[in-house]
Scaffold this motif. Sequence first.
Motif, short mmCIF file in Angstrom:
data_model
loop_
_atom_site.label_atom_id
_atom_site.label_comp_id
_atom_site.label_asym_id
_atom_site.label_seq_id
_atom_site.Cartn_x
_atom_site.Cartn_y
_atom_site.Cartn_z
N PRO A 253 -4.77 -9.75 -3.80
CA PRO A 253 -5.01 -10.93 -4.65
C PRO A 253 -5.63 -12.03 -3.78
O PRO A 253 -5.02 -12.43 -2.79
CB PRO A 253 -3.62 -11.34 -5.12
N THR A 254 -6.83 -12.46 -4.14
CA THR A 254 -7.61 -13.24 -3.19
C THR A 254 -7.99 -14.62 -3.70
O THR A 254 -8.38 -14.78 -4.86
CB THR A 254 -8.89 -12.44 -2.82
N GLY A 255 -7.87 -15.59 -2.80
CA GLY A 255 -8.32 -16.94 -3.09
C GLY A 255 -9.26 -17.38 -1.98
O GLY A 255 -10.49 -17.34 -2.10
N ASN A 256 -8.67 -17.77 -0.88
CA ASN A 256 -9.45 -18.28 0.24
C ASN A 256 -9.99 -17.20 1.17
O ASN A 256 -10.59 -17.48 2.19
CB ASN A 256 -8.58 -19.24 1.05
N PHE A 257 -9.72 -15.94 0.84
CA PHE A 257 -10.25 -14.79 1.57
C PHE A 257 -9.62 -14.60 2.95
O PHE A 257 -10.11 -13.82 3.76
CB PHE A 257 -11.78 -14.90 1.71
N VAL A 277 -10.06 -4.06 -1.65
CA VAL A 277 -10.34 -4.47 -3.02
C VAL A 277 -9.99 -5.95 -3.20
O VAL A 277 -8.85 -6.35 -3.00
CB VAL A 277 -9.51 -3.62 -4.02
N ILE A 278 -10.99 -6.72 -3.56
CA ILE A 278 -10.81 -8.16 -3.81
C ILE A 278 -10.40 -8.34 -5.26
O ILE A 278 -11.16 -7.99 -6.17
CB ILE A 278 -12.14 -8.92 -3.59
N ALA A 279 -9.19 -8.86 -5.48
CA ALA A 279 -8.76 -9.12 -6.86
C ALA A 279 -8.75 -10.62 -7.10
O ALA A 279 -8.09 -11.36 -6.39
CB ALA A 279 -7.37 -8.53 -7.09
N THR A 280 -9.51 -11.06 -8.10
CA THR A 280 -9.53 -12.49 -8.41
C THR A 280 -9.00 -12.73 -9.82
O THR A 280 -9.03 -11.84 -10.67
CB THR A 280 -10.95 -13.12 -8.34
N ASN A 281 -8.52 -13.94 -10.06
CA ASN A 281 -8.17 -14.33 -11.43
C ASN A 281 -9.44 -14.88 -12.09
O ASN A 281 -10.55 -14.56 -11.69
CB ASN A 281 -6.97 -15.30 -11.44
N GLN A 282 -9.29 -15.73 -13.10
CA GLN A 282 -10.47 -16.22 -13.81
C GLN A 282 -11.36 -17.11 -12.91
O GLN A 282 -12.50 -17.38 -13.26
CB GLN A 282 -10.04 -16.97 -15.06
N HIS A 386 0.23 -13.38 -9.17
CA HIS A 386 -0.80 -13.04 -8.18
C HIS A 386 -0.78 -11.55 -7.90
O HIS A 386 -1.81 -10.88 -7.87
CB HIS A 386 -0.59 -13.79 -6.87
N THR A 387 0.44 -11.06 -7.71
CA THR A 387 0.62 -9.64 -7.44
C THR A 387 0.13 -8.82 -8.63
O THR A 387 -0.49 -7.76 -8.46
CB THR A 387 2.11 -9.36 -7.16
N ALA A 388 0.37 -9.33 -9.84
CA ALA A 388 -0.06 -8.62 -11.04
C ALA A 388 -1.59 -8.55 -11.12
O ALA A 388 -2.16 -7.54 -11.53
CB ALA A 388 0.50 -9.30 -12.29
N VAL A 389 -2.26 -9.61 -10.71
CA VAL A 389 -3.73 -9.60 -10.66
C VAL A 389 -4.18 -8.45 -9.75
O VAL A 389 -5.07 -7.67 -10.09
CB VAL A 389 -4.27 -10.97 -10.15
N GLY A 390 -3.53 -8.33 -8.61
CA GLY A 390 -3.86 -7.26 -7.67
C GLY A 390 -3.61 -5.89 -8.28
O GLY A 390 -4.45 -5.00 -8.22
N LEU A 391 -2.45 -5.72 -8.89
CA LEU A 391 -2.10 -4.40 -9.45
C LEU A 391 -3.04 -3.99 -10.57
O LEU A 391 -3.36 -2.82 -10.73
CB LEU A 391 -0.65 -4.41 -9.94
N GLU A 392 -3.49 -4.96 -11.35
CA GLU A 392 -4.43 -4.68 -12.43
C GLU A 392 -5.75 -4.13 -11.85
O GLU A 392 -6.27 -3.12 -12.32
CB GLU A 392 -4.68 -5.97 -13.24
N VAL A 393 -6.26 -4.79 -10.83
CA VAL A 393 -7.52 -4.33 -10.24
C VAL A 393 -7.31 -3.02 -9.48
O VAL A 393 -8.16 -2.13 -9.50
CB VAL A 393 -8.12 -5.42 -9.32
N ALA A 394 -6.14 -2.89 -8.84
CA ALA A 394 -5.83 -1.65 -8.13
C ALA A 394 -5.91 -0.47 -9.10
O ALA A 394 -6.45 0.59 -8.78
CB ALA A 394 -4.43 -1.73 -7.51
N ASP A 395 -5.39 -0.68 -10.29
CA ASP A 395 -5.39 0.36 -11.30
C ASP A 395 -6.82 0.75 -11.70
O ASP A 395 -7.14 1.91 -11.90
CB ASP A 395 -4.61 -0.17 -12.51
N ARG A 396 -7.69 -0.27 -11.77
CA ARG A 396 -9.09 0.02 -12.16
C ARG A 396 -9.87 0.72 -11.05
O ARG A 396 -10.74 1.52 -11.32
CB ARG A 396 -9.83 -1.29 -12.46
N LEU A 397 -9.58 0.36 -9.81
CA LEU A 397 -10.48 0.77 -8.74
C LEU A 397 -9.89 1.76 -7.74
O LEU A 397 -10.51 2.06 -6.72
CB LEU A 397 -10.99 -0.47 -7.98
#
Length: 463
Positions: A253-257, A277-282, A386-397
């Motif tokens: 889950p990424t903000g400031n990288f 994998v870079i996971a961002t919110n909106q 934040h963790t959920a944002v990461g898990l969502e993208v993890a699932d996709r990629l």
Amino acid sequence: MKYVSTRGKAPELLFEEAMLSGLATDGGLYVPAEVPAFERREIAMLQGKTYEDVAFAVMRPFVGDTFEEDEFRAAIKAAYAGFGHVSRAPLKQVGDGVWLLELFHGPTLAFKDFAMQLIGQMFQSVLQRRGESVTIVGATSGDTGSAAIEAFRGLDNVDVCILYPHGKVSEVQRRQMTTPTEANVRTFAVEGTFDDCQRHLKDMFADRAFREEMRLAAVNSINWARVMAQVVYYFTSAMALGAPDRKVSFCVPTGNFGDIYAGEIARRMGLPIGRLVIATNQNDILHRALASGEYRIGEVRPSISPSMDIQVSSNFERLLFDAYGRDADAVRSLMDELRSGNGFRITDAALGGIGEGFVSGRVSEEETMSRIGAVHDASGQLVCPHTAVGLEVADRLAEPRVPMIALATADPAKFPDAVERATGICPPLPIRMADLYERPERVTQVENNLAELCRAIREGRAA
Ligand SMILES: *Cc1c(COP(=O)(O)O)cnc(C)c1O
């Protein structure tokens, strides 16, 4: 080990100086002149070692002669002694091929404690030896501030000033920053966004007179020492799943990288990593940049994962520096363009290089909420937004047969409202923090204005 600025106009520094100053005088970020590489067998030798022993081995080449061996070991030991889990960063399986790396067992319940606790120890050692003191100023979207305060509260040689965007951090985050009673800790609620806070911070450092008068030091995620400390858990977790003999991917889950860039360093050191994998919110500037090559600043839109609510992603400059073949002039002109306009275009060559190691995804508020619920249904685990944002993208990629380690960056109890809305369960604070809502708060409200801020910081000094 020498450190060079991404903009090429600041002096090369040793670790000690790079850590104390944080930002380079040319506005750039310090990076190691050369990243040390480990042989496969050196990595294999770290298997089965404690977190502290791996930390020593991984970070030792970066600190050079700044510390004696024993001194550095003692700093690492003290840094992680207050963590609430013996393994420091436990790994839990939460799905088919997906693991959660829990980075929230430190004193402020978010991953930033890993770096900040160590920086507190390292600053103390160095400043005592030199007989000096500094004012640490930090801008926070929530978690950095409390982590810095926890790391430095009560230390003799350090004043800490933390700026946060008023009304834009969670109540737990705010209270963690405003309730410490030590005179060397001050917090400022700025009438603006996190990006405003970050910009003021950069301008303060660019103001040489103020910087020297106050002996400013930065511990934001632009401080190299923070990136360095975060490299360690990429090693421990990858090794727990079979590295160096098995390749793993990470979703961050990424903000400031800063956090994910530590993964990039681990990869360059020789850790076999498939995808980062870079996971961002909106607030998805990084996702848009990777998809289109256009790094364009939009409006910051407050979300339920506030620690990622930023548009300018400071540490991305470090990756650009490498992607442009370490051409500091090129980076400087990109950053000039960013300052004068609203962004820049990444060359195809640089974008191609970045795409070899990184992929990205963007997650909406609704997707974040439903992911929190889905993880809980499937594994009984509560996760923070934040963790959920990461898990969502993890699932996709995720790729077949490559384990995906998703970084759990904060304890769900730091964001109880969203978690309760998604699952019906209110995550409890750990016992040591149970009285947080009763402690009195202390904070200075300031306008979104650099001069005002400088005045407030100068005037309230603790002697
Ligand atoms: C800081 C933070 C992030 C983002 O990390 P960066 O290093 O800024 O990319 C993600 N989640 C939480 C909980 C954080 O505190």
